[in-house]
Design a protein around this motif. Structure first.
Motif, short mmCIF file in Angstrom:
data_model
loop_
_atom_site.label_atom_id
_atom_site.label_comp_id
_atom_site.label_asym_id
_atom_site.label_seq_id
_atom_site.Cartn_x
_atom_site.Cartn_y
_atom_site.Cartn_z
N ALA A 1 0.82 -1.21 0.00
CA ALA A 1 0.00 0.00 0.00
C ALA A 1 0.86 1.26 0.00
CB ALA A 1 -0.94 0.00 1.20
N LEU A 2 2.11 1.15 0.44
CA LEU A 2 2.99 2.31 0.44
C LEU A 2 3.68 2.43 -0.92
CD1 LEU A 2 4.56 1.81 3.97
CD2 LEU A 2 3.12 3.72 3.29
N ASN A 3 4.00 3.65 -1.31
CA ASN A 3 4.70 3.88 -2.57
C ASN A 3 6.19 3.55 -2.38
OD1 ASN A 3 6.03 4.94 -4.80
ND2 ASN A 3 4.60 6.66 -5.00
N GLY B 1 7.99 9.22 5.26
CA GLY B 1 7.56 10.50 5.84
C GLY B 1 6.94 11.40 4.80
N ARG B 2 7.53 11.41 3.61
CA ARG B 2 7.01 12.23 2.51
C ARG B 2 5.58 11.82 2.15
NH1 ARG B 2 8.39 13.99 -2.79
NH2 ARG B 2 6.38 14.63 -3.61
N GLN B 3 5.32 10.49 2.18
CA GLN B 3 3.99 9.99 1.82
C GLN B 3 2.95 10.44 2.85
OE1 GLN B 3 3.85 5.89 0.32
NE2 GLN B 3 6.07 5.87 0.36
N LEU B 4 3.37 10.45 4.12
CA LEU B 4 2.47 10.91 5.17
C LEU B 4 2.23 12.42 5.02
CD1 LEU B 4 3.36 8.12 6.51
CD2 LEU B 4 2.89 9.26 8.65
N ALA B 5 3.31 13.14 4.72
CA ALA B 5 3.20 14.60 4.59
C ALA B 5 2.27 14.97 3.43
CB ALA B 5 4.59 15.20 4.38
N ALA C 1 11.28 8.41 9.11
CA ALA C 1 10.51 9.17 8.13
C ALA C 1 11.28 9.36 6.83
CB ALA C 1 10.12 10.53 8.72
N ARG C 2 12.61 9.35 6.93
CA ARG C 2 13.43 9.55 5.73
C ARG C 2 13.68 8.25 4.97
NH1 ARG C 2 16.17 12.80 9.49
NH2 ARG C 2 17.75 11.21 9.80
N GLN C 3 13.27 7.13 5.59
CA GLN C 3 13.53 5.84 4.95
C GLN C 3 12.43 5.47 3.95
OE1 GLN C 3 14.08 3.11 8.24
NE2 GLN C 3 16.29 3.40 8.17
N TYR C 4 12.76 4.50 3.09
CA TYR C 4 11.81 4.00 2.09
C TYR C 4 11.10 2.75 2.63
CZ TYR C 4 13.92 7.29 -1.10
OH TYR C 4 14.34 8.44 -1.69
#
Lengths: 266, 339
Positions: free
Chosen positions: A103-105, A111-115, A149-152
Motif C-alpha cells: 500500500a505504500l509507494n 515520511g514524505r507519503q504521510l506529509a 521518516a526519511r527511509q523508504y
C-alpha cells in the motif's frame, strides 16, 4: 480525536458483468459506535471488504450500489458529490489496508507519503507537514521516528510498515478508520502489538471498523461484531453475545471452526 | 517404538551474501536435529524468518543444505546421482502453502494426479486410472472433478488435489508447508480432518510447518519451536503448551489470541523485532530481546537441555535455576517433576 458513529443502512448492490448483474451485497445494515472497535467478520466472498470499500466509495467501478445509506453524523456519504467526498476521505474517514508494504509507494520516503496526505487536506507548508508526519509516526510508537521518516518502505519490516500506514490514516485526525485485515500476514507477536495500538486509539475516541476473519482477534479487541455471509449480515451483536450466545447457526459454525473444536476433526 | 521415517542431524544452511571481498554469512538454518516417526505429526513452528520453510526444503534437497545429514527410513539422503534423489521422493512428499502456484494451471486434475504415478511408479494407463480414482475418493473429491483445471476449483479443493498428489506414490512421510494458511477457517478444519484420517489409515508421518498455533495444538503430537534458524524448545504438544519454558515460546504462545470471550492472557513481552540473521555472534539468539537475559546468555549459544519427558529447551536461565520463583501463568519451574 473525537469519534462519530457510522451507520450503514440497507446497503444493496451488484457487480456488472458481461453475463448480467451478480448480486453481492443484500441489505447490509450495522452501526459502528464511537470509541469502540466494531468487527466485520466473514469468510472469503462474504462481502466484508466490499462493504468497507463502499463506505469510502472506493469499490471497483463494476460494483453498482442499488440502494442504501452510509451515515456519518446524519450525512449520507453515498449522496455526496465526489468533490465533497474527497474532503471526507482521509480526513474524516480513512482506511488501513491489508498489505502495508504494497500500500505504500516504494519510490518515496515514508515520511514524505504521510506529509502528502496531510497537505492534501490541510493548508500547511511542506516543512510543517513533514513535522506532522514525524509526529504521526512517533504516535504509533515507531522508534526513532525522524530517521524512519526519511527511509523508504523496503527498509521497514512488515509490522513497522503497518504502523506507518496506520499513522498515515491518522495524520488528519479522522473520526472513523476502517482497518481491512490489518494484521493478516503479520506474525502473532507483531499482530498483538498492532491490535493493542488500535485499542489505544479507540480508547481516545476513534471509531474503528475492523474487517477480519480472525475470531481470536475479535474476542480480544472488539466491542461489537457484525457477522457476514454471502453478502448479508447474519448477526450483529456485542462481542460477548456473539461468543457466548451466538444466535445464528452460521455464527456458531464459524466459532466452532475457529476453535477447531474437538469432534470437528474425526 | 515406531520406526523413524524422517530424521535430520546437524542440519545447516548458510548463504554467502554481499559483494566480492565483503562476504558475510546469512545463517538460515543453524544446527537443527529432528525426527518424525510413522503415524506421528511433528509441528515446526516459528515466525517469518525463523527458517522453518528452509528446513523443509533442505530435508528434500530442494535447497542444498550446507551441512548435516538427512535420513529417510534410516537411509541417508544423497543428492547425487539424481536417481537416488528421485527414489527419496517416493518416500518423502511435500504439500505447499499456495495450491494456486504449486499446481500447473494447464493440467487437469487427472493429469496432475497421474504424473507422479507415471514418473515414480511407472504405472500403466489402466492402473493409473484406477489409482487416480482411488486418490480422488480418498481426499473427498468427486470423479467429475478429474477433468477440471485448478482455476475451476475452490481453494479447499485445490489443496485436496495437492494432498492427493503428495499421497499418490504412497510416501512414508509428507512435509506440509503451511497447508491451511491460505484457506478460510471452515475449510481449514476440513483439510486438517482429511489429513488426520489419511494418517490413521496409512500410518504416514507428517512434518507440519505452520505459524498457526491453534492448528499445532489440534494436530501435532510433538512440536519444535524455531527462532532465527535454531530450535529453542521441543516437546510433546501438551507439555509445551501447558508449560512453555523458553522465553521465546512463552512470548509466542501468549501473543496468540484465542477465540473465547473474557479470556485474559498474561502477555510475556519481548522487546523489538526478530534481528537480521546475518553474521550472528555465538550467543543466545534472543539475547537482545529477552527480559530474562543474564550475562551468560551472551557468552555462548545455549544447548537444548531436558526439562521433562521428551521436553527440552535452550535457555540457561530457565533451565538452571531450580529455586526460581513462579512467574505467573505459563511459567515453569526448571526441572520440575512432570505430571
Amino acid at each position: 480525536m473525537s469519534g462519530a458513529s457510522l451507520r450503514v443502512e440497507g446497503l444493496t448492490g451488484h457487480f456488472r458483468t458481461r453475463r448480467g448483474a451478480v448480486p453481492v451485497l443484500d441489505d447490509v445494515s450495522f452501526t459502528a459506535r464511537a470509541g469502540q472497535v466494531t468487527a466485520i467478520v466473514g469468510e472469503t466472498g462474504s462481502g466484508k471488504s466490499l462493504t468497507a470499500l463502499s463506505i469510502l466509495r472506493i469499490a471497483p467501478p463494476e460494483f453498482v450500489v442499488e440502494r442504501g445509506r452510509v451515515l456519518l453524523d446524519e450525512v449520507d456519504l453515498l449522496t455526496l458529490p465526489e468533490r465533497r467526498m474527497r474532503a471526507v476521505r482521509g480526513a474524516r474517514v480513512s482506511m488501513v489496508f491489508q498489505d502495508a508494504r504494497a500500500a505504500l509507494n516504494p519510490v518515496l520516503p515514508v515520511g514524505r507519503q504521510l506529509a502528502d496526505v496531510c497537505r492534501l487536506h490541510r493548508p500547511v507548508n511542506r516543512r510543517d507537514a513533514e513535522k506532522a508526519a514525524v509526529e504521526a509516526l512517533a504516535a504509533v510508537q515507531i522508534p526513532d521516528a525522524a530517521r524512519r521518516a526519511r527511509q523508504y518502505p523496503h527498509e521497514f519490516s512488515g509490522g513497522m510498515a503497518q504502523r506507518a500506514l496506520i499513522a498515515m490514516a491518522l495524520i488528519c485526525e479522522p473520526e472513523v478508520v476502517v482497518f481491512d485485515e490489518p494484521t493478516t500476514g503479520l506474525d502473532v507477536t507483531i499482530q498483538a502489538e498492532i491490535m493493542a495500538l488500535i485499542g489505544t486509539l479507540t480508547a481516545g475516541g476513534l471509531t474503528a471498523l475492523l474487517i477480519t476473519h480472525d475470531l481470536g482477534v475479535v474476542a480480544e479487541t472488539c466491542a461489537a461484531v457484525v457477522v457476514m455471509r454471502d453478502g448479508r449480515v447474519v448477526e450483529e451483536a456485542s462481542t460477548e453475545d456473539v461468543f457466548t450466545r451466538p444466535r445464528h447457526p452460521y455464527t456458531a459454525e464459524l466459532l466452532a471452526a475457529s476453535r477447531l473444536v474437538e469432534g470437528s476433526l474425526a | 517404538m515406531t520406526a523413524i521415517v524422517l530424521s535430520a542431524s546437524g542440519l545447516r544452511k548458510h548463504y554467502r551474501i554481499g559483494a566480492l571481498g565483503d562476504h558475510r554469512t546469512l545463517v538460515a538454518v543453524d544446527d537443527v536435529d529432528l525426527e518424525v516417526r510413522a503415524g506421528e505429526t511433528v509441528a515446526l513452528v516459528g515466525e517469518s524468518g525463523s527458517g522453518k520453510s528452509t528446513v523443509a526444503r533442505c530435508l528434500v534437497h530442494l535447497v542444498e543444505p550446507t551441512a548435516g545429514e538427512v535420513r529417510v527410513a534410516g537411509e541417508p539422503v544423497r543428492a547425487r546421482p539424481v536417481a537416488a534423489l528421485t527414489r527419496v521422493y517416493r518416500d518423502v512428499q511435500m504439500v505447499f502453502q499456495d495450491p494456486n502456484s504449486s499446481l500447473d494451471p494447464r493440467m487437469t486434475v487427472r493429469a496432475l494426479l497421474a504424473e507422479p504415478l507415471r514418473l515414480h511408479l511407472r504405472l500403466r494407463r489402466r492402473e493409473r486410472d484406477d489409482r487416480v480414482r482411488e486418490l480422488v475418493e480418498m481426499v473427498g473429491l468427486r470423479t467429475d472433478h478429474l477433468d477440471r483445471y485448478p482455476h475451476q476449483l475452490s481453494g479447499g479443493q485445490r489443496q485436496r488435489v495437492g494432498i492427493a498428489r503428495a499421497l499418490a506414490v504412497r510416501p512414508r512421510v509428507v512435509i506440509l508447508d503451511e497447508p491451511t494458511s491460505s484457506l478460510d477457517v471452515s475449510v481449514r478444519g476440513q483439510i486438517l480432518d482429511l489429513l488426520a484420517r489419511v494418517q490413521r489409515e496409512l500410518r504416514i508421518g507428517y512434518l507440519f510447518i505452520t505459524h498457526d498455533l491453534a492448528v499445532v495444538r489440534r494436530v501435532a503430537h510433538r512440536v519444535l519451536v524455531m527462532y532465527l534458524g535454531g530450535i529453542v524448545e521441543q516437546g510433546p504438544t501438551g507439555a509445551v503448551f501447558a508449560r512453555p519454558v523458553h522465553p521465546y515460546t512463552r512470548a509466542l504462545l501468549s501473543a496468540a489470541p484465542v477465540p473465547e470471550w473474557g479470556v485474559r492472557r498474561e502477555r510475556f513481552h519481548l522487546t523489538g523485532e526478530i534481528p537480521s540473521p546475518v553474521d550472528l555472534p555465538d550467543q543466545c539468539r534472543l539475547v537482545g530481546r529477552c527480559p530474562l537475559a543474564v550475562p551468560a546468555c551472551a557468552h555462548a549459544r545455549p544447548p537444548l537441555v531436558p526439562v521433562g519427558p521428551g521436553h527440552a529447551a535452550a535457555c540457561p536461565v530457565e533451565t538452571s535455576e531450580p529455586t526460581a520463583p513462579p512467574r505467573g501463568p505459563g511459567a515453569v519451574r526448571a526441572g520440575a517433576a512432570p505430571d
